[in-house]
Write a protein that holds these residues in place. Structure first.
Motif, short mmCIF file in Angstrom:
data_model
loop_
_atom_site.label_atom_id
_atom_site.label_comp_id
_atom_site.label_asym_id
_atom_site.label_seq_id
_atom_site.Cartn_x
_atom_site.Cartn_y
_atom_site.Cartn_z
N GLU A 106 -1.96 -8.03 -3.84
CA GLU A 106 -0.51 -8.31 -3.84
C GLU A 106 -0.18 -9.69 -3.30
O GLU A 106 0.96 -9.96 -2.92
N LYS A 139 0.84 -1.21 0.00
CA LYS A 139 0.00 0.00 0.00
C LYS A 139 0.87 1.25 0.00
O LYS A 139 0.55 2.26 -0.67
N GLU A 152 3.46 2.10 -10.77
CA GLU A 152 4.66 1.51 -10.15
C GLU A 152 4.27 0.26 -9.37
O GLU A 152 5.01 -0.73 -9.37
N GLY A 153 3.11 0.30 -8.71
CA GLY A 153 2.65 -0.89 -7.99
C GLY A 153 2.42 -2.05 -8.94
O GLY A 153 2.79 -3.19 -8.62
N ASP A 154 1.84 -1.79 -10.11
CA ASP A 154 1.64 -2.84 -11.10
C ASP A 154 2.98 -3.41 -11.58
O ASP A 154 3.12 -4.63 -11.76
N ASN A 163 2.00 2.00 -3.55
CA ASN A 163 0.94 2.64 -4.33
C ASN A 163 0.73 4.10 -3.92
O ASN A 163 0.55 4.98 -4.77
N ASP A 164 0.77 4.36 -2.61
CA ASP A 164 0.53 5.71 -2.12
C ASP A 164 1.65 6.68 -2.49
O ASP A 164 1.40 7.84 -2.83
N HIS A 189 -0.06 3.82 -8.77
CA HIS A 189 -0.50 2.46 -9.08
C HIS A 189 0.27 1.85 -10.25
O HIS A 189 0.40 0.62 -10.33
#
Length: 341
Positions: free
Chosen positions: A214, A176, A186-188, A179-180, A184
């Motif tokens: 995740e 999290k 970069e999270g992907d 993402n923050d 998103h």
């Protein structure tokens, strides 16, 4: 005179078309690459499955050939005894004993054929993961539907033939926060990197799925709890070494009282403990309770014991040195009291 297209100068219109084509190509490049990587991965798994089916077929053929030889020999014995009209109790008793000896491999062969059928069905279910409806679009791994089907197949094999298997849930730590802080996209990208690393570490017969968010689930056929823990630790270390994130894991081996949901719940309980204990570690559920990977505990205990021994030696050496120095001072005072004073 300059040409116009829909009220726009031709050079400008052509430039816009080229720009739109560039962005569309850029957008579609990653999915195409992911799809190709997934196809290569599944082709590799399909080859492994075909190899297993060939081994099953060869084993059944060998057993059939051996059994046919026994039947032929038994038939010859009956013909010979009928020709001689041997009706003595001893001869027929021998024949009955031989028939009983033949019955045992017949039953084993029947069980092998049934086992082979179930294995073929299991491998066919695994091949069904090729379809798009069973694939996670972001990572190219199997999805939750494929996991449910694979679990059902493995439990059927376990109940019938007592074949063991284990399950591991891995979760990306502090996802999290990624993402923050970085968005998103970069999270992907992180999820794709973790998925690729896991997929490159497993065997062809293992099933790797994106469980949700995740979390990733790995099914390991013919693997006990100890083997699953070794695998999970290997994945954890690889992620820590090669990526900018860490993972925590929970491992459980299917028991006689388990069903898919209870097995997942036990592994999830182990994962929750790993998260609460600082993350970047692996815990397991041994069927009764959650505990840390025993090999890690033994290693730490051994290391602590070794450090304690070394510390004790250093203390003894220091005491000996201090004692020697005190003795030297005492001797010096006795020999030269005036100088010392």
């Amino acid at each position: 005179m300059e040409d116009w297209i829909l009220g726009i100068p031709t050079p400008v219109a052509m430039a816009l078309i080229a720009l739109i084509g560039y962005f569309l190509g850029k957008r579609n490049h990653r999915p195409a690459s992911a799809e190709q990587a997934y196809a290569r991965r599944e082709l590799k798994r399909a080859k492994a499955i075909v190899k297993q089916l060939e081994e099953i077929s060869r084993e059944v053929r060998r057993n059939l050939a051996s059994h046919q030889s026994s039947i032929a020999h038994f038939k010859e014995r009956i013909v010979t005894m009928s020709a001689r009209q041997e009706e003595s109790g001893e001869s027929w008793q021998t024949l009955c004993e031989e028939a009983e000896r033949m019955l045992s491999p017949t039953m084993r062969l029947s069980a092998q054929i049934a086992n082979a059928y179930d294995e073929v069905r299991q491998q066919a279910n695994l091949l069904m993961t090729f379809t798009e409806s069973r694939t996670d679009p972001l990572t190219g791994l199997s999805n939750r539907r494929a996991l449910d089907d694979s679990l059902e197949s493995l439990f059927a094999m376990k109940d019938r033939y007592e074949l063991t298997f284990s399950l591991c849930i891995l979760d990306v730590d502090h996802f999290k926060k990624i993402n923050d802080e970085y968005g998103h996209l970069e999270g992907d990208r992180v999820l794709q990197e973790v998925a690729s690393l896991i997929d490159n570490c497993v065997r062809e017969t293992d099933v790797v799925t994106r469980y949700g968010g995740e979390e990733f689930v790995i099914l390991m056929p013919s693997t006990d709890l100890k083997g699953a823990l070794i695998f999970a630790q290997r994945i954890r270390e690889a992620v820590e070494q090669h990526l900018k994130v860490t993972v925590s894991g929970g491992v459980a081996q299917a028991s006689s009282t388990d069903e898919p949901q209870t097995l997942l719940a036990r592994a999830d309980a182990a994962l929750y403990r790993a998260k609460s204990q600082g993350r970047n570690c692996i815990y397991c559920h041994n069927g009764d309770s959650v505990q840390e990977d025993p090999s890690v505990g033994q290693s730490d205990a051994s290391l602590s014991h070794e450090n304690a021994e070394l510390l004790l030696e250093e203390v003894r050496s220091l005491e000996k040195t201090l004692g020697q120095r005190e003795s030297d001072k005492t001797n010096a005072r006795e020999q030269h009291p005036t100088e010392i004073a």
